[in-house]
Design a protein around this motif. Structure first.
Motif, mmCIF file in Angstrom:
data_model
loop_
_atom_site.group_PDB
_atom_site.id
_atom_site.type_symbol
_atom_site.label_atom_id
_atom_site.label_comp_id
_atom_site.label_asym_id
_atom_site.label_seq_id
_atom_site.Cartn_x
_atom_site.Cartn_y
_atom_site.Cartn_z
ATOM 1 N N GLU A 29 0.822 -1.207 0.000
ATOM 2 C CA GLU A 29 0.000 0.000 0.000
ATOM 3 C C GLU A 29 0.857 1.258 0.000
ATOM 4 O OE1 GLU A 29 -4.219 1.112 2.040
ATOM 5 O OE2 GLU A 29 -2.634 0.443 3.399
ATOM 6 N N ALA A 32 2.361 1.643 -3.552
ATOM 7 C CA ALA A 32 1.443 1.669 -4.689
ATOM 8 C C ALA A 32 0.908 3.052 -5.006
ATOM 9 C CB ALA A 32 0.274 0.725 -4.422
ATOM 10 N N ASN A 33 1.111 4.019 -4.118
ATOM 11 C CA ASN A 33 0.645 5.392 -4.347
ATOM 12 C C ASN A 33 -0.846 5.438 -4.693
ATOM 13 O OD1 ASN A 33 3.168 6.674 -3.931
ATOM 14 N ND2 ASN A 33 3.819 6.067 -5.990
ATOM 15 N N GLY A 34 -1.630 4.678 -3.942
ATOM 16 C CA GLY A 34 -3.065 4.712 -4.129
ATOM 17 C C GLY A 34 -3.607 3.739 -5.155
ATOM 18 N N ASN A 35 -2.745 3.005 -5.842
ATOM 19 C CA ASN A 35 -3.194 2.029 -6.835
ATOM 20 C C ASN A 35 -3.497 0.712 -6.129
ATOM 21 O OD1 ASN A 35 -3.317 0.028 -8.902
ATOM 22 N ND2 ASN A 35 -2.213 1.394 -10.285
ATOM 23 N N ALA A 36 -4.781 0.444 -5.926
ATOM 24 C CA ALA A 36 -5.182 -0.743 -5.161
ATOM 25 C C ALA A 36 -4.781 -2.033 -5.857
ATOM 26 C CB ALA A 36 -6.689 -0.721 -4.928
ATOM 27 N N ALA A 37 -4.785 -2.033 -7.191
ATOM 28 C CA ALA A 37 -4.430 -3.252 -7.930
ATOM 29 C C ALA A 37 -2.980 -3.636 -7.677
ATOM 30 C CB ALA A 37 -4.681 -3.052 -9.423
ATOM 31 N N ILE A 38 -2.087 -2.643 -7.674
ATOM 32 C CA ILE A 38 -0.675 -2.931 -7.427
ATOM 33 C C ILE A 38 -0.469 -3.396 -5.993
ATOM 34 C CG2 ILE A 38 1.617 -1.897 -7.259
ATOM 35 C CD1 ILE A 38 0.897 -0.120 -9.617
ATOM 36 N N ALA A 39 -1.170 -2.766 -5.059
ATOM 37 C CA ALA A 39 -1.060 -3.177 -3.662
ATOM 38 C C ALA A 39 -1.525 -4.617 -3.486
ATOM 39 C CB ALA A 39 -1.878 -2.238 -2.785
ATOM 40 N N TRP A 163 -7.362 -13.039 -6.362
ATOM 41 C CA TRP A 163 -7.900 -12.279 -7.476
ATOM 42 C C TRP A 163 -9.290 -12.702 -7.909
ATOM 43 C CZ3 TRP A 163 -5.690 -7.923 -9.249
ATOM 44 C CH2 TRP A 163 -4.380 -7.663 -8.823
#
Length: 223
Positions: A29, A32-39, A163
């Protein structure tokens, strides 16, 4: 195997598993700078990779359950447990809780923080039932037909289940209880945990029934 060694293996394995789950969620988190998919990808990859290692290391000692649903399912199947059911569940829960606290300590955040991540509703409960059903079936069929591949099979299934389920696949009552003690990416509200656990136990029971229907009474096919 000595029961004390079995319980220590289950305790350490579950502790490290939760440290991986929660710690990777925090790190993912943050990066990821706010990118939930990457987190989520980071969390899933770390969990699957760590789970593979833990099963390989602790499997020969305790069976590497790290999960009360797995231990209960093995008991229901008539398998001989390496230690008592109650003792194994107790050390799994204790290890899981301490694993969360360890992750908090490593990232210098409040150790005690009841979860505030809302995870409730029929879709979430169904997801947990499906996730646990698939996990147990993977373990039982894997042990019967591809025993040496079980660590990779379980790790791969958990990575996929992160996923394809709406709940991101807790699939473990001890994990669920422990994750109700964190407000991080991996958390769940304490009020939501009982329904998750109920769904997990239903999924585990259905997996036991499915395995009984699929497998012959006796088979020596193990590779």
């Amino acid at each position: 195997m000595n029961a004390r060694k079995v319980l220590l293996a289950e305790f350490l394995g579950t502790l490290l598993l939760l440290a991986i789950v929660v710690g990777s969620g925090i790190m993912g988190e943050r990066l990821a700078n706010g990118n939930a998919a990457i987190a989520l990808l980071a969390n899933a990859a770390a969990t699957a990779g760590g789970l593979y290692v833990l099963i390989v290391l602790f499997g020969p000692i305790s069976g590497a359950h790290f999960n009360p649903a797995v231990t209960l399912a093995m008991k229901l199947r008539g398998e001989a447990l390496p230690a008592s059911l109650a003792a194994m569940v107790c050390v799994q829960v204790a290890g899981a809780v301490l694993g969360v606290l360890l992750a908090h300590a490593m990232f210098d955040i409040a150790l005690w923080q009841p979860g505030d991540h809302v995870r409730t509703g029929v879709a979430q409960w169904l997801s947990e039932g499906v996730a646990t059903f698939g996990l147990l079936l993977t373990i039982v069929l894997g042990i019967r037909f591809r025993e040496r591949a079980v660590p990779a099979l379980v790790a791969s299934y958990i990575f996929a289940a992160y996923w394809f389920t709406a709940s991101t696949s807790f699939a473990n009552p001890a994990v669920t209880l422990a994750r109700s003690l964190t407000q991080t990416f991996a958390g769940i509200r304490p009020i939501d945990a009982p329904a998750f656990i109920a769904a997990q136990l239903v999924g585990a029971a259905l997996a036991v029934l499915a395995a009984r229907a699929l497998l012959p009474a006796h088979s020596s096919v193990r590779r």
